[in-house]
Design an enzyme around this catalytic site. Structure first.
Site, PDB file in Angstrom:
ATOM      1  N   SER A 176       0.783  -1.230   0.000  1.00  0.00           N
ATOM      2  CA  SER A 176       0.000   0.000   0.000  1.00  0.00           C
ATOM      3  C   SER A 176       0.815   1.279   0.000  1.00  0.00           C
ATOM      4  O   SER A 176       0.333   2.315  -0.443  1.00  0.00           O
ATOM      5  CB  SER A 176      -0.947   0.013   1.207  1.00  0.00           C
ATOM      6  OG  SER A 176      -0.223  -0.079   2.421  1.00  0.00           O
ATOM      7  N   HIS A 204      -5.384  -3.712  -2.386  1.00  0.00           N
ATOM      8  CA  HIS A 204      -5.104  -2.689  -3.393  1.00  0.00           C
ATOM      9  C   HIS A 204      -4.973  -3.260  -4.803  1.00  0.00           C
ATOM     10  O   HIS A 204      -4.732  -2.509  -5.749  1.00  0.00           O
ATOM     11  CB  HIS A 204      -3.834  -1.924  -3.016  1.00  0.00           C
ATOM     12  CG  HIS A 204      -3.987  -1.114  -1.767  1.00  0.00           C
ATOM     13  ND1 HIS A 204      -4.448   0.185  -1.774  1.00  0.00           N
ATOM     14  CD2 HIS A 204      -3.752  -1.419  -0.466  1.00  0.00           C
ATOM     15  CE1 HIS A 204      -4.493   0.642  -0.538  1.00  0.00           C
ATOM     16  NE2 HIS A 204      -4.078  -0.314   0.274  1.00  0.00           N
ATOM     17  N   LYS A 236     -12.004   0.316  -1.612  1.00  0.00           N
ATOM     18  CA  LYS A 236     -11.005   0.955  -2.478  1.00  0.00           C
ATOM     19  C   LYS A 236     -11.515   0.942  -3.914  1.00  0.00           C
ATOM     20  O   LYS A 236     -12.341   1.756  -4.274  1.00  0.00           O
ATOM     21  CB  LYS A 236      -9.654   0.266  -2.294  1.00  0.00           C
ATOM     22  CG  LYS A 236      -9.166   0.371  -0.839  1.00  0.00           C
ATOM     23  CD  LYS A 236      -7.887  -0.361  -0.601  1.00  0.00           C
ATOM     24  CE  LYS A 236      -7.405  -0.173   0.822  1.00  0.00           C
ATOM     25  NZ  LYS A 236      -8.299  -0.778   1.851  1.00  0.00           N
TER      26      LYS A 236
END
Length: 384
Positions: A176, A204, A236
């Site tokens: 990240s 992610h 996300k």
């Protein structure tokens, strides 16, 4: 009693003080933050779905049908039909037998380590893993052994030096703060050779990587056998909230029985599940989003290289610029804000000492012209 004020002042002196920013607008490229209009380059809304009208509509409809709160834990009466449909849809999308929903990725990671490992076991973790993976290992009371970032040779040495009848490798898929990816194929080979669990946190990568957006595991064409435990988040790239663990029928059934972060908490609102079902359809069908995202990334990297900025080895939407000194990183971030650009300075302990950086992230909602505006701002702010 600890002197908390002195500790806070010490963090301020070390340029490590943090405070929330107040937003008065939805997640999008141009936002009102602390009363100022800024071009935003720090959101994890990679596919631009957090403010998508179809997802908002699905959320509203689900709230009309099911109300706001779920009212209870999943194992009481908080598990709605929408929760069940989302678990089944995510299982099919990731190619896993079954999925279990969690309120956050942090809770999911705590659950995995605590449910599957105990004080007689060993957990091997990449040194740059997310804090939730580290905390999960520490709370499990298993022996935590760290290996050099993405260093397969070092991991192999640590495994051979620490034999255990029950051990697990835990890694981020996309890291990240660096934006690079784990050598997942090699990790799968090592795990199978030594008969270890392999768990991947693809928070992610999920939605961004892979032919259909199913993440790093899909991109590398790995199966449930290769990666038995997959964790993904929904807040996300998918633009909603929550997380899931995907794996075998036995894995999920066991987590349901013993994972405390699942058992002892109220289920997420059904409307979140309804919104995520709509989001998942867009991820599967609108491939152009990932294509445009890659165009933005390559455009930025080319421009940043021409400016002589110190990029990190990343082809994901996370594009850090290494600064080193925390005070300097803060100074550049503040200068960018004066220029109308929101780029956050990331400092220890989030990253190792002397590796403070500007963490730039891109969204499909950005335009090439906005990326050029960012590059112009970086040229000014970093050159002063």
């Amino acid at each position: 009693m600890k002197d908390l004020r002195a500790r806070i002042q010490d963090r301020q002196a070390q340029h490590l003080y943090r405070q929330p920013r107040i937003s008065d607008s939805p997640q999008q490229p141009v936002m009102v933050i602390n009363g100022k209009t800024l071009l935003n380059f720090c959101s994890n809304d990679y596919l631009g779905l957090a403010n998508h009208p179809q997802i908002i509509k699905a959320f509203q409809q689900a709230a009309n049908d099911y109300g706001v709160g779920s009212g209870a834990a999943h194992l009481i009466n908080g598990h709605s039909r929408l929760h069940q449909q989302l678990e089944e849809a995510l299982a099919a999308f990731t190619g896993r037998e079954r999925v279990l929903m969690f309120s956050t990725g942090y809770m999911a990671n705590l659950a995995i380590a605590n449910a599957l490992m105990d004080k007689d076991d060993i957990i091997f973790q990449d040194r740059l893993n997310h804090a939730s993976l580290i905390d999960g290992a520490l709370m499990s009371e298993a022996k935590l052994i760290r290996y050099v970032h993405n260093d397969i040779k070092h991991l192999s040495q640590r495994i051979q030096s620490n034999p255990s009848p029950d051990a697990m490798i835990m890694t981020d898929g996309v890291f990240s703060m660096d934006g690079d990816v784990a050598p997942l194929r090699e990790l799968a080979e090592i795990a199978q050779h030594h008969q270890l669990w392999l768990m991947v946190d693809d928070a992610h990568g999920f939605g961004v990587l892979g032919k259909t957006g199913a993440g790093l595991v899909e991109e590398l064409k790995l199966t449930q056998k290769d990666v038995p435990i997959l964790m993904g988040t929904l807040g996300k790239a998918l633009g909603t909230a929550g997380a899931f663990v995907a794996g075998s029928q036995d894995l999920i059934e066991y987590l349901i029985q013993v994972a405390r972060p699942f058992i002892y908490t109220t289920a997420q609102p059904p409307a979140i599940a309804g919104a995520t079902l709509a989001s998942l359809e867009l991820v599967k069908t609108e491939h152009w989003r990932r294509e445009h995202l890659q165009q933005l990334i390559q455009h930025f990297r080319q421009g940043a290289t021409q400016l002589g900025l110190q990029l990190m080895d990343s082809n994901t939407p996370i594009q850090p610029i290494l600064i080193g000194d925390s005070a300097k990183a803060l100074q550049i971030s503040q200068r960018l804000q004066e220029l109308g650009l929101l780029v956050i300075a990331i400092r220890p302990p989030t990253v190792p000492t002397n590796t403070a950086r500007l963490r730039i992230t891109f969204s499909v909602s950005h335009t090439l012209e906005q990326v050029d505006q960012l590059l112009m701002g970086l040229s000014q702010a970093c050159g002063e």
